[in-house]
Write a protein that holds these residues in place. Structure first.
Motif, PDB file in Angstrom:
ATOM      1  N   SER A 174       0.860  -1.180   0.000  1.00 38.96           N
ATOM      2  CA  SER A 174       0.000   0.000   0.000  1.00 38.96           C
ATOM      3  C   SER A 174       0.892   1.225   0.000  1.00 38.96           C
ATOM      4  N   GLN A 175       0.314   2.379  -0.302  1.00 39.86           N
ATOM      5  CA  GLN A 175       1.121   3.591  -0.365  1.00 39.86           C
ATOM      6  C   GLN A 175       1.806   3.862   0.971  1.00 39.86           C
ATOM      7  N   ASP A 176       1.029   3.905   2.024  1.00 40.19           N
ATOM      8  CA  ASP A 176       1.602   4.190   3.338  1.00 40.19           C
ATOM      9  C   ASP A 176       2.637   3.141   3.717  1.00 40.19           C
ATOM     10  N   ASP A 177       2.331   1.891   3.432  1.00 34.67           N
ATOM     11  CA  ASP A 177       3.216   0.812   3.827  1.00 34.67           C
ATOM     12  C   ASP A 177       4.554   0.902   3.100  1.00 34.67           C
ATOM     13  N   ILE A 207       6.085   3.631   1.912  1.00 35.49           N
ATOM     14  CA  ILE A 207       6.857   4.731   2.479  1.00 35.49           C
ATOM     15  C   ILE A 207       7.417   4.347   3.839  1.00 35.49           C
ATOM     16  N   ARG A 208       6.608   3.666   4.635  1.00 42.66           N
ATOM     17  CA  ARG A 208       7.067   3.229   5.963  1.00 42.66           C
ATOM     18  C   ARG A 208       8.231   2.252   5.834  1.00 42.66           C
ATOM     19  N   THR A 210       7.145  15.349  10.372  1.00 43.75           N
ATOM     20  CA  THR A 210       6.147  16.244   9.772  1.00 43.75           C
ATOM     21  C   THR A 210       6.155  17.590  10.496  1.00 43.75           C
ATOM     22  N   PRO A 260       0.598  16.253   7.448  1.00 47.19           N
ATOM     23  CA  PRO A 260      -0.200  15.556   6.432  1.00 47.19           C
ATOM     24  C   PRO A 260      -1.445  16.328   6.010  1.00 47.19           C
ATOM     25  N   GLU A 306      -3.705  11.887   0.015  1.00 51.28           N
ATOM     26  CA  GLU A 306      -2.694  10.935   0.456  1.00 51.28           C
ATOM     27  C   GLU A 306      -1.613  10.741  -0.605  1.00 51.28           C
ATOM     28  N   ASN A 333       2.530  11.145  -0.110  1.00 53.47           N
ATOM     29  CA  ASN A 333       3.458  10.060  -0.403  1.00 53.47           C
ATOM     30  C   ASN A 333       4.385  10.384  -1.567  1.00 53.47           C
ATOM     31  N   THR A 387       2.235   7.652  -7.959  1.00 46.28           N
ATOM     32  CA  THR A 387       2.359   9.010  -7.470  1.00 46.28           C
ATOM     33  C   THR A 387       2.312  10.015  -8.607  1.00 46.28           C
TER      34      THR A 387
END
Length: 335
Positions: free
Chosen positions: A164-167, A169-170, A182, A202, A208, A212, A262
């Protein structure tokens, strides 16, 4: 583009095409980087991704011609006289279609007077032979986009449910050891001295994707840290080195876009318009600038793929070998 006569002609065409797109679109070119296929340019039969200058060139051609399919194949693959590549399917090249050429470098054994694969070349060096016993040769192969081929099945668009996008980046932040804060107010930047990324809150971003995309761009910068890929860092805004690093990060973000869908945010584009003119000037005056930036961006994307767990140790070792090949080629070009 007709078949290039040599590497200088190929690089000049690549540089002129990209400079022309920058002049026409500025940084909006990033939004048109990826087609509906959602992946990097690749061979429609072997599924192997094109790398470096070839990936960059095929993406530029897709933008210029409006192709929305990332698959490319050779004439031999299209004709498939032996039924090896697509049995029970008849493919036909549409009338008026024109070839695009990809560059393939290979080592040539001067003593044995024969071409080698890169694996064979590395083995010869490991066995004690000198680089001076070999020369680098190049050939240009014609490829055609799937949009120009009748009978070729439509591309299957699949999403990777594991990323996933968040995952992503994390995973990049943790894998690379780069903290994302942030607390940047209205600024987004990577601090080489702190080895940290500072972003606006954010809630300051439109969505979102925008958050990202910005994080991915700054993570691309962080690959240049001395503990990672060791690119020159810390140049001041407005300098040639600063603009070059921005170009590398832009390209790396595009290469990584195969894993993270993105787009450049309006704020990102507004903040970076000043770079475009310096890129155009440098690229037109010295096409090697673009070639070097592509090499650095591909190396950064390979590193980020590895640190995000998207490729294995063995796959990353192979990717590093590809970058080594580019470096060998670069030395050859500079002689």
């Amino acid at each position: 583009m007709s078949r290039p006569m040599n590497k200088e002609e190929y690089r000049a065409e690549l540089a002129n095409a990209f400079a022309g797109i920058l002049e026409e679109k500025g940084l909006e070119w990033r939004k048109e980087w990826r087609g509906v296929g959602g992946s990097a340019p690749h061979n429609g039969i072997t599924k192997a991704n094109y790398r470096g200058c070839n990936a960059f060139w095929l993406s530029l051609v897709s933008m210029m011609k409006g192709y929305d399919d990332p698959r490319w194949v050779t004439m031999i693959q299209i004709m498939d006289n032996d039924g090896k590549y697509h049995p029970n399917e008849k493919w036909h090249l549409k009338k008026g279609s024109k070839a695009t050429y990809v560059e393939y470098w290979y080592p040539y054994d001067n003593a044995e007077k024969k071409a080698l694969t890169w694996e064979q070349y590395r083995q010869e060096l490991a066995d004690g032979r000198s680089e001076k016993e070999f020369t680098l040769s190049t050939r240009y192969t014609a490829v055609f986009n799937a949009n120009d081929i009748e009978g070729m099945p439509e591309i299957e668009i699949t999403d990777n449910p594991d990323v996933s996008q968040d995952d992503l980046i994390r995973k990049l932040s943790e894998g690379m050891g780069v903290e994302i804060l942030t607390d940047g107010g209205d600024q987004a930047y990577y601090s080489p001295t702190q080895d940290k990324i500072h972003l606006p809150a954010p809630g300051s971003f439109e969505n979102e994707y925008a958050f990202n995309a910005t994080a991915l761009h700054e993570l691309s910068h962080s690959t240049g840290h001395p503990a990672r890929l060791n690119r020159p860092q810390g140049a001041f805004f407005g300098t040639e080195q600063y603009a070059y690093e921005e170009l590398v990060a832009e390209m790396c973000s595009c290469f990584m876009g195969a894993e993270l869908q993105t787009e450049a945010t309006p704020q990102h584009i507004d903040n970076h318009k000043a770079y475009v003119q310096s890129w155009i000037q440098a690229i037109r005056e010295k096409p090697e600038t673009l070639v070097k930036a592509i090499k650095d961006a591909q190396a950064a994307a390979n590193y980020m793929d590895y640190k995000a767990g998207l490729i294995t140790d063995k796959e990353y070792e192979k990717a590093c070998g590809s970058v080594m090949e580019v470096k060998v080629r670069q030395r050859e070009m500079e002689r």
